[in-house]
Design a protein around this motif. Structure first.
Motif, short mmCIF file in Angstrom:
data_model
loop_
_atom_site.label_atom_id
_atom_site.label_comp_id
_atom_site.label_asym_id
_atom_site.label_seq_id
_atom_site.Cartn_x
_atom_site.Cartn_y
_atom_site.Cartn_z
N SER A 358 0.86 -1.18 0.00
CA SER A 358 0.00 0.00 0.00
C SER A 358 0.90 1.23 0.00
CB SER A 358 -0.91 0.02 1.23
OG SER A 358 -1.54 1.28 1.35
N ALA A 359 0.91 1.95 -1.13
CA ALA A 359 1.71 3.17 -1.20
C ALA A 359 1.19 4.23 -0.22
CB ALA A 359 1.70 3.73 -2.62
N ARG A 360 -0.12 4.18 0.07
CA ARG A 360 -0.73 5.17 0.96
C ARG A 360 -0.25 5.00 2.40
NH1 ARG A 360 -5.07 5.50 4.32
NH2 ARG A 360 -5.59 3.30 3.93
N THR A 361 -0.23 3.76 2.90
CA THR A 361 0.15 3.52 4.29
C THR A 361 1.62 3.10 4.44
OG1 THR A 361 -0.43 1.15 4.23
CG2 THR A 361 -2.19 2.73 4.76
N GLY A 362 2.22 2.64 3.35
CA GLY A 362 3.61 2.18 3.41
C GLY A 362 3.75 0.70 3.71
N ARG A 363 2.63 0.03 4.01
CA ARG A 363 2.69 -1.39 4.34
C ARG A 363 3.12 -2.21 3.14
NH1 ARG A 363 -2.20 -4.96 7.09
NH2 ARG A 363 -1.00 -6.89 7.36
N GLY A 364 4.15 -3.06 3.33
CA GLY A 364 4.63 -3.95 2.27
C GLY A 364 5.63 -3.31 1.33
N VAL A 365 5.82 -1.98 1.40
CA VAL A 365 6.75 -1.31 0.47
C VAL A 365 8.19 -1.77 0.73
CG1 VAL A 365 7.67 0.95 -0.23
CG2 VAL A 365 5.22 0.66 0.15
N ASP A 366 8.49 -2.15 1.98
CA ASP A 366 9.86 -2.59 2.30
C ASP A 366 10.22 -3.90 1.59
OD1 ASP A 366 7.89 -3.89 3.84
OD2 ASP A 366 9.35 -4.48 5.35
N LYS A 367 9.23 -4.63 1.05
CA LYS A 367 9.52 -5.88 0.34
C LYS A 367 9.90 -5.62 -1.12
CE LYS A 367 5.41 -7.40 1.24
NZ LYS A 367 4.18 -8.22 1.30
N LEU A 368 9.66 -4.40 -1.58
CA LEU A 368 9.80 -4.14 -3.01
C LEU A 368 11.26 -4.12 -3.48
CD1 LEU A 368 8.12 -3.63 -5.51
CD2 LEU A 368 8.19 -1.18 -5.01
N MET A 369 12.12 -3.38 -2.80
CA MET A 369 13.51 -3.27 -3.25
C MET A 369 14.27 -4.59 -3.16
SD MET A 369 13.80 -0.50 -4.72
CE MET A 369 15.52 -0.86 -5.13
N PRO A 370 14.09 -5.42 -2.10
CA PRO A 370 14.72 -6.74 -2.14
C PRO A 370 14.26 -7.56 -3.34
CG PRO A 370 14.05 -6.22 0.10
CD PRO A 370 13.49 -5.14 -0.77
N ALA A 371 12.98 -7.45 -3.71
CA ALA A 371 12.48 -8.17 -4.89
C ALA A 371 13.12 -7.63 -6.17
CB ALA A 371 10.95 -8.05 -4.97
N VAL A 372 13.34 -6.31 -6.23
CA VAL A 372 14.00 -5.70 -7.39
C VAL A 372 15.41 -6.25 -7.55
CG1 VAL A 372 15.03 -3.54 -8.22
CG2 VAL A 372 12.64 -3.57 -7.46
N LEU A 373 16.17 -6.32 -6.46
CA LEU A 373 17.55 -6.80 -6.55
C LEU A 373 17.61 -8.29 -6.89
CD1 LEU A 373 19.42 -4.88 -3.71
CD2 LEU A 373 19.25 -4.35 -6.13
N THR A 374 16.66 -9.07 -6.39
CA THR A 374 16.61 -10.50 -6.74
C THR A 374 16.31 -10.66 -8.23
OG1 THR A 374 15.87 -11.10 -4.52
CG2 THR A 374 15.45 -12.68 -6.28
#
Length: 471
Positions: A358-374
């Motif tokens: 959720s871009a609005r609350t920030g929930r789950g956004v911390d999972k995005l960059m690790p997924a990008v690097l993988t």
């Protein structure tokens, strides 16, 4: 005084449609910003690496100034412009010499006089008699003499250079302290799919955020950056051109591209929308990893699949991000439905990574960059030739290639010719007769065994060198 390690930063400001983006493109030497006669094309702050003679600097292109301070789109654009001024060492204030000085120019000048940042007044579109007459009214603005320019034709650049140097030196700033700093910005380089790019850890990892209009792309970028860097709001289509932001995540430099929403081709009606669509596709080409943002409430639609297919066609690593996850009622059903559609419609990238957030609350956004690097690591995957051919022997023994016209097709040898994305050459007799279904079998095997799920994998067929093989 600018510190020794601080690169000079200039902001180009002014009311809408005075030629700010044209001057920006002129200074960076590339057509990075959309230019159109429609006022208000630029809405977000765009940054590039500029050069003027021997002067090197970062330069911001800003939204057209509107004299409003509320929460309307114009008010949000004004706050972005004010932030760009605060972040700069010098401001290039443009007005339209052909139109003359307007009340909005005067209102902007009052704002600039309150700032401590040095200002260079520029009369753009000053070519010809009409432009020179209009430029003569610069005294009304009260910011000194104006530099007469034609950003479109490149006139007045030497005068601009000399005026900038004078303003900086008057503030005790050495304009040439950073002459050798930094590499050329590569956002405008042409992409050649047949030339492998060796990863340079010193270069930013290029990540583009794409999707349909109003799915929250700019909100996601702002959440990742931790600041309101891009204009957001309920209006669809706020972002019109691709905005790049360089930022560091866990010691790795990332170049994020926020792009305009891509609509169905039949609905792209105006010249400006066509320019925006072309700009988004260029951002995909220059990116290494692409995040396809989908509205989880609306679910995946045909246009999302069209965008994903384009990303795969360009050979980019792809991640699917489901935004507005906090508004979804049945998480499990939504996720299962999405993955089924991806498997059916995008079989060429089986196992696409899916991140819910959720871009609005920030929930789950911390999972995005690790997924990008993988995803980036899988996109860069290289397989040794010996290991590749051991796998090929096992795969063809387990499931032999079919016989065509009474003669068996025999894949003999495989080698990886490039990464980014992983691309392999398969040598065999009669390559033109190998069915597409068998190529898919080999691609899926490569993806499963060598951990390349979600990445485009390409297999090119080549004829054996032995002229007597199976003849």
């Amino acid at each position: 005084m600018v510190s020794e390690h601080h690169k000079l930063r200039f902001a180009i400001v002014g009311r809408p449609n005075v030629g700010k983006s044209t001057l920006f493109n002129r200074l960076v030497g590339k057509k990075l910003a959309l230019v159109d006669d429609t006022p208000g094309v630029t809405r977000d702050r765009r940054e590039g690496e500029g050069r003027l003679a021997s002067l090197q600097f970062s330069v911001f292109d800003t939204a057209g100034f509107e004299d409003v301070v509320d929460d309307s789109m114009e008010g949000r654009m004004r706050r972005q412009t004010e932030r760009a001024i605060t972040d700069s060492d010098l401001v290039l204030f443009l007005f339209d010499a052909r139109a003359g000085v307007t009340p909005l120019d005067l209102a902007f000048a009052r704002l600039l006089r309150k700032s401590d940042v040095p200002v260079v007044l520029c009369a753009n579109k000053a070519e010809g008699k009409e432009g020179q007459i209009g430029a003569a009214g610069a005294w009304e603005i009260g910011l000194g003499d104006a530099v007469l320019l034609s950003a479109e034709h490149g006139e007045g650049m030497l005068d601009l250079y000399e005026t900038i140097v004078d303003r900086l030196e008057a503030r005790g700033i050495d304009p040439f302290a950073h002459e050798d700093e930094g590499a050329e910005d590569d956002a405008g380089e042409a992409f050649d799919p047949d030339v492998e790019v060796i990863e340079d850890p010193l270069k930013p990892l290029r990540v583009a955020v794409v999707g349909r209009p109003n799915v929250g792309k700019s909100s996601l970028v702002n959440r990742i950056l931790g600041e309101d860097r891009l204009i957001t709001g309920p209006e669809a289509g706020l972002t019109r051109d691709s905005i790049s932001v360089v930022w560091t995540w866990q010691g790795r430099e990332i170049k994020l591209f926020d792009t305009a929403g891509l609509r169905k081709k039949a609905r792209v009606e105006t010249k400006l929308e066509k320019l925006s669509a072309g700009d988004t596709i260029r951002a995909v080409k220059f990116a290494e990893v692409v995040i396809l943002l989908i509205d989880a409430v609306q679910g995946i639609e045909r246009q999302d699949l069209v965008i994903a297919d384009r990303v795969i066609y360009e050979g980019r690593a792809l991640i699917v991000a489901l935004n507005k996850w906090d508004a979804v009622e049945d998480h499990n059903k939504t996720l299962v439905d999405l993955k089924e559609k991806l498997e059916i419609h995008l079989p060429q990238v089986r196992g696409l990574p899916v991140v819910t957030l959720s871009a609005r609350t920030g929930r789950g956004v911390d999972k995005l960059m690790p997924a990008v690097l993988t995803a980036y690591a899988k996109w860069n995957r290289r397989v040794p030739t010996a290991k590749l051919n051991r796998w090929l022997a096992e795969a063809t023994e387990r499931h032999p290639a079919p016989a065509v016209g009474g003669r068996r097709l025999r894949p003999r040898y495989m080698t990886q010719v490039k990464a980014r994305p992983p691309t392999f050459a398969l040598f065999m007799n009669r390559p033109g007769e190998l069915p597409e279904s068998y190529i898919r079998y080999l691609v899926n095997g490569l993806r499963d065994v060598f951990d390349m799920e979600g990445s485009p994998v390409r297999v090119m067929l080549r004829k054996n060198e032995n002229p007597y093989d199976d003849e």
